[in-house]
Scaffold this motif. Structure first.
Motif, mmCIF file in Angstrom:
data_model
loop_
_atom_site.group_PDB
_atom_site.id
_atom_site.type_symbol
_atom_site.label_atom_id
_atom_site.label_comp_id
_atom_site.label_asym_id
_atom_site.label_seq_id
_atom_site.Cartn_x
_atom_site.Cartn_y
_atom_site.Cartn_z
ATOM 1 N N GLU A 1 -2.656 1.766 1.309
ATOM 2 C CA GLU A 1 -2.370 2.072 -0.186
ATOM 3 C C GLU A 1 -3.373 1.627 -1.107
ATOM 4 N N GLN B 1 -6.033 4.113 -3.604
ATOM 5 C CA GLN B 1 -6.023 4.072 -5.036
ATOM 6 C C GLN B 1 -7.789 3.808 -5.296
ATOM 7 N N ARG C 1 6.707 2.779 5.355
ATOM 8 C CA ARG C 1 7.006 2.557 4.008
ATOM 9 C C ARG C 1 5.730 2.512 3.057
ATOM 10 N N ARG C 2 4.669 2.316 3.639
ATOM 11 C CA ARG C 2 3.235 2.428 2.864
ATOM 12 C C ARG C 2 2.849 3.767 2.954
ATOM 13 N N ASP D 1 4.834 6.449 2.860
ATOM 14 C CA ASP D 1 5.726 6.974 1.650
ATOM 15 C C ASP D 1 5.286 6.865 0.215
ATOM 16 N N ARG D 2 4.710 5.554 0.021
ATOM 17 C CA ARG D 2 4.239 5.196 -1.147
ATOM 18 C C ARG D 2 2.812 5.807 -1.426
ATOM 19 N N CYS E 1 3.639 9.288 -2.733
ATOM 20 C CA CYS E 1 3.797 9.379 -4.121
ATOM 21 C C CYS E 1 2.882 9.108 -4.983
ATOM 22 N N LEU E 2 1.927 8.342 -4.568
ATOM 23 C CA LEU E 2 0.600 8.140 -5.254
ATOM 24 C C LEU E 2 -0.399 9.200 -5.403
#
Length: 299
Positions: free
Chosen positions: A204, A208, A275-276, A278-279, A282-283
């Motif tokens: 994640e 970014q 979970r990571r 999925d985030r 979204c990012l």
């Protein structure tokens, strides 16, 4: 020392020169070499495939300098057994303080080791992918195509490793500053560009970092399992993907953004990475990623 390493050490100690290499210093080694032993003898060991690899693991800088400068040890010897592929990669992965690691790699490079040498064997494809960039930047081909089959370049490999402590952040920043291609054109390996690799492996913070550095969230690829970074983030792990995840964790551990190790039971790993991912999906969407409808090949 684990059972596998104990057995592996016994294998390399089956050679006289391998046994001599484990002795401190070089006096016993000199005797064996003077008797006609080959300093570049393959020791058939996964962890210690040559005398030079043993001395690197023992962090004996003076012994390494003797082997390379006087005894004829090949600093670019190809290791056909084990994950490393070359002495430089062994040095990159050595568990020692930074100053000693720097001196070891300096000895190898001064002796003629080529940080840009493609590695046909091992897991990394080049010393750059293993992290030599942390210490040496001048002369490195940051966009060299790796002999790795799964990762295209050093930065593609680097972002997949599930650690983001300071040294690996520095590697990524150096690679970007030196012109590492974040949006590669033409042929790529299985995991495409850096953004796709980071998305696929649930990294994640690196996603970014790459977006901020200019990675194209909608770059599309053909002929590989995922067409876009978003598709890689949304897909379940394939068998090949998960094989790499387990390899990374077994060999590098899992480290969060602050450099703190995260310990997880095996049955917790997939939900954690899901979970990571999925985030990340979204990012990517928040940064303009558009869903594509290409069918993901299996495997």
């Amino acid at each position: 020392m684990g059972r596998a390493k104990s057995q592996d050490r016994a294998i390399c100690q089956g050679y006289a020169i391998g046994m001599a290499a484990w002795a401190p210093g070089v006096e016993l080694l000199k005797q064996i070499l003077n008797a006609g032993a080959d300093v570049n003898q393959s020791l058939e060991s996964e962890y210690w495939p040559s005398v030079l690899a043993i001395k690197i693991d023992l962090q004996e800088v003076e012994s390494i300098e003797f082997l390379v400068q006087e005894a004829g040890a090949a600093p670019d010897m190809t290791f056909k057994i084990g994950p490393c592929g070359s002495p430089l990669v062994v040095a990159c992965l050595a568990d020692c303080i930074v100053d000693i690691q720097y001196r070891i790699m300096e000895s190898l490079l001064n002796g003629g080791a080529d940080m840009n040498m493609p590695l046909e064997y091992g897991r990394f494809g080049s010393a750059l992918a293993a992290g030599v960039w942390r210490y040496y930047a001048a002369g490195a081909d940051v966009n060299m195509f790796l002999e790795n089959r799964d990762f295209s370049t050093a930065i593609t490999f680097s972002v997949a490793v599930p650690r983001f402590e300071r040294p690996r952040r520095e590697i990524m920043a150096l690679l970007v500053k030196a012109g590492a291609e974040l949006n590669p054109k033409g042929s790529v390996r299985r995991y495409g560009g850096a953004l796709m690799a980071a998305s696929c492996f649930g990294q994640e913070e690196k996603v970014q970092f790459l977006i901020d550095a200019g990675a194209d969230v909608n770059q599309r690829f053909e002929g590989i399992p995922y067409a876009t970074a978003l598709q890689a983030a949304q897909a379940d792990f394939s068998e090949k993907d998960w094989e790499w995840v387990l390899y990374f964790i077994d060999n590098f551990g899992y480290c969060d953004w602050n450099g703190d190790f995260i310990w997880l039971e095996e049955d917790e790993l997939k939900p954690f990475f899901k979970r990571r991912k999925d985030r990340i999906a979204c990012l990517l969407k928040e940064n303009g990623a558009i869903a594509c409808f290409f069918r993901c090949p299996t495997g």
